[in-house]
Design a protein around this motif. Structure first.
Motif, short mmCIF file in Angstrom:
data_model
loop_
_atom_site.label_atom_id
_atom_site.label_comp_id
_atom_site.label_asym_id
_atom_site.label_seq_id
_atom_site.Cartn_x
_atom_site.Cartn_y
_atom_site.Cartn_z
N TYR A 153 0.84 -1.19 0.00
CA TYR A 153 0.00 0.00 0.00
C TYR A 153 0.88 1.25 0.00
CZ TYR A 153 -3.55 -3.37 1.46
OH TYR A 153 -4.40 -4.45 1.53
N HIS A 154 0.44 2.26 -0.74
CA HIS A 154 1.25 3.46 -0.92
C HIS A 154 0.65 4.62 -0.11
CE1 HIS A 154 2.64 1.70 -5.05
NE2 HIS A 154 2.98 0.96 -4.02
N ASP A 155 0.92 4.63 1.18
CA ASP A 155 0.44 5.69 2.07
C ASP A 155 1.42 6.86 2.03
OD1 ASP A 155 -1.44 3.79 2.73
OD2 ASP A 155 -0.53 3.27 4.65
N LYS A 156 0.88 8.09 2.09
CA LYS A 156 1.74 9.27 2.03
C LYS A 156 1.20 10.35 2.98
CE LYS A 156 3.97 7.55 -1.59
NZ LYS A 156 3.25 6.27 -1.63
N TRP A 157 2.12 11.10 3.61
CA TRP A 157 1.75 12.28 4.39
C TRP A 157 1.85 13.49 3.46
CZ3 TRP A 157 -0.07 12.42 9.32
CH2 TRP A 157 0.10 11.27 10.11
N ILE A 158 0.74 14.17 3.23
CA ILE A 158 0.72 15.33 2.35
C ILE A 158 0.05 16.49 3.09
CG2 ILE A 158 -0.04 16.27 0.14
CD1 ILE A 158 -0.19 13.39 -0.90
N GLY A 159 0.82 17.53 3.36
CA GLY A 159 0.27 18.69 4.07
C GLY A 159 -0.25 18.34 5.45
N MET A 209 11.02 10.66 3.56
CA MET A 209 10.75 10.55 2.13
C MET A 209 9.27 10.32 1.83
SD MET A 209 12.33 6.83 1.03
CE MET A 209 13.99 7.39 1.36
N PHE A 210 8.46 10.04 2.85
CA PHE A 210 7.03 9.88 2.65
C PHE A 210 6.24 11.11 3.12
CE2 PHE A 210 8.45 5.49 2.54
CZ PHE A 210 7.69 4.97 1.51
N ASP A 250 4.29 19.27 -4.21
CA ASP A 250 5.52 18.63 -3.75
C ASP A 250 5.46 17.13 -3.98
OD1 ASP A 250 7.98 18.28 -2.51
OD2 ASP A 250 7.12 18.16 -0.50
N TYR A 251 4.30 16.53 -3.73
CA TYR A 251 4.14 15.09 -3.95
C TYR A 251 4.29 14.73 -5.43
CZ TYR A 251 1.89 10.57 -4.48
OH TYR A 251 1.62 9.28 -4.83
N ARG A 252 3.66 15.52 -6.30
CA ARG A 252 3.75 15.24 -7.73
C ARG A 252 5.19 15.40 -8.24
NH1 ARG A 252 -1.73 17.37 -7.95
NH2 ARG A 252 -0.92 19.50 -7.86
N ALA A 253 5.95 16.31 -7.61
CA ALA A 253 7.31 16.59 -8.06
C ALA A 253 8.29 15.49 -7.67
CB ALA A 253 7.78 17.92 -7.49
N ARG A 254 8.12 14.85 -6.50
CA ARG A 254 9.15 13.91 -6.06
C ARG A 254 8.59 12.63 -5.44
NH1 ARG A 254 10.26 14.29 -0.49
NH2 ARG A 254 9.06 15.91 0.59
N GLY A 255 7.29 12.38 -5.63
CA GLY A 255 6.70 11.21 -4.98
C GLY A 255 6.55 9.98 -5.84
N ALA A 256 6.87 10.06 -7.13
CA ALA A 256 6.58 8.95 -8.04
C ALA A 256 7.31 7.67 -7.67
CB ALA A 256 6.92 9.36 -9.47
N VAL A 278 9.01 7.02 -4.70
CA VAL A 278 9.40 7.01 -3.30
C VAL A 278 9.34 5.61 -2.69
CG1 VAL A 278 7.08 7.57 -2.46
CG2 VAL A 278 9.07 8.17 -1.08
N ASP A 279 8.38 4.79 -3.10
CA ASP A 279 8.27 3.44 -2.52
C ASP A 279 9.48 2.59 -2.89
OD1 ASP A 279 5.41 3.30 -1.31
OD2 ASP A 279 5.15 4.25 -3.25
N ALA A 280 9.90 2.64 -4.17
CA ALA A 280 11.07 1.88 -4.60
C ALA A 280 12.34 2.38 -3.91
CB ALA A 280 11.23 1.99 -6.12
N GLU A 281 12.45 3.69 -3.71
CA GLU A 281 13.61 4.25 -3.04
C GLU A 281 13.67 3.81 -1.58
OE1 GLU A 281 13.16 8.41 -3.57
OE2 GLU A 281 13.52 8.36 -5.73
N TYR A 282 12.51 3.74 -0.93
CA TYR A 282 12.47 3.33 0.47
C TYR A 282 12.90 1.87 0.61
CZ TYR A 282 10.91 2.97 5.30
OH TYR A 282 10.88 2.78 6.67
N HIS A 283 12.41 1.01 -0.29
CA HIS A 283 12.78 -0.41 -0.24
C HIS A 283 14.28 -0.58 -0.46
CE1 HIS A 283 9.13 -2.52 0.49
NE2 HIS A 283 8.49 -1.84 -0.44
N LYS A 284 14.84 0.21 -1.34
CA LYS A 284 16.28 0.14 -1.60
C LYS A 284 17.05 0.53 -0.33
CE LYS A 284 19.85 1.93 -4.72
NZ LYS A 284 20.12 2.83 -5.88
N MET A 285 16.58 1.56 0.35
CA MET A 285 17.23 1.99 1.58
C MET A 285 17.12 0.93 2.66
SD MET A 285 16.30 5.24 4.02
CE MET A 285 14.89 4.36 4.72
N MET A 286 15.91 0.32 2.80
CA MET A 286 15.70 -0.69 3.83
C MET A 286 16.55 -1.93 3.54
SD MET A 286 13.78 0.60 6.07
CE MET A 286 13.48 -0.89 7.02
#
Length: 254
Positions: A49-55, A145-146, A153-159, A161-169
């Motif tokens: 699931y792709h949950d995000k904090w926006i504003g 990153m979430f 801001d989400y449209r600019a750098r959120g596409a 983010v899930d793959a980047e987080y998994h790479k970091m983990m």
């Protein structure tokens, strides 16, 4: 209200969560009739699931791992009706596997809407997104990153983010140990109250100009069951639940 005896930001294990709330031990939406609570878990380590904090608002993905989600099914209905059904809703975040960070009580602060996300089978499907916010607001830790300032801001750098987080983990895991990215199965449960019959959307609503509490002015471009599609001048196209909009007075005709 149910008092779990936890402080904001406190980290507990899954077994402790189950013991406190008297709920099931699996799934992201856990209903307990014993404590009259709904526990929401936003687990960033799973990737389904792709949950995000926006504003300052968490856009939380509803229940259902494959196929289109139904807002009238199981705990989706419980969360959608939390403003009137008396269920106490609590949020946890998981940023490190097995560690559940308590974020406090939450409230549904805007109209649930439909988004597209891949399911467990890899196929795109429609999911329900629930805009929720802790009440009262708090400064509980969130994965940076979430967290996005606003929709731009989400449209600019959120596409990605899930793959980047998994790479970091994955990089944080010990050599030779593979990360466990298998999604935790949801446990279907029965909503507290019987669901009301689905309302019908007036056919003449198509083409009408409307004003939404959050998205501003727009035009109704499509009607599918109880879901209306509105093209907003500033927020783009949104799929909204007609029932929720009318019930919570979020939509007016202009």
């Amino acid at each position: 209200m149910f008092n779990p005896g936890l402080t904001i930001g406190q980290t507990i294990k899954n077994s402790e969560l189950v013991a406190i709330f008297k709920c099931g031990n699996m799934g992201g939406m856990r209903r307990s009739n014993v404590t009259n609570t709904l526990v929401l878990i936003s687990d960033y380590t799973k990737g389904l699931y792709h949950d995000k904090w926006i504003g300052g608002v968490l856009h939380y993905t509803g229940m259902g791992k494959s196929g289109d989600q139904d807002i009238h099914w199981a705990q989706n209905a419980t969360l959608a009706e939390c403003g009137s059904n008396g269920v106490d809703v609590h949020l946890f975040e998981v940023m490190d596997a097995g560690e559940y960070v308590y974020c406090g009580r939450i409230a549904l602060v805007d109209t649930p809407y439909v988004d597209n996300q891949p399911g467990e089978d890899g196929n795109d499907r429609k999911v329900w997104m629930f805009p929720i916010r802790p009440v009262p607001e708090n400064n509980v830790k969130k994965p940076p990153m979430f967290v996005f300032q606003d929709m731009d801001d989400y449209r600019a750098r959120g596409a990605n983010v899930d793959a980047e987080y998994h790479k970091m983990m994955t990089g944080k895991k010990k050599p030779g140990k593979q990360p466990d990215l298998k999604p935790t199965p949801d446990v279907p449960a029965t909503p507290l109250h019987p669901l009301k019959p689905k309302p019908t959307v007036p056919a003449d609503l198509l083409g009408k100009h409307v004003k939404h509490k959050s998205f501003g002015e727009g035009v109704v471009t499509d009607i599918a069951g109880i879901i209306i599609t509105v093209s907003f001048a500033n927020a783009g196209e949104k799929k909204l639940s007609y029932e929720v909009c009318i019930k919570n007075k979020l939509l007016e005709f202009v």
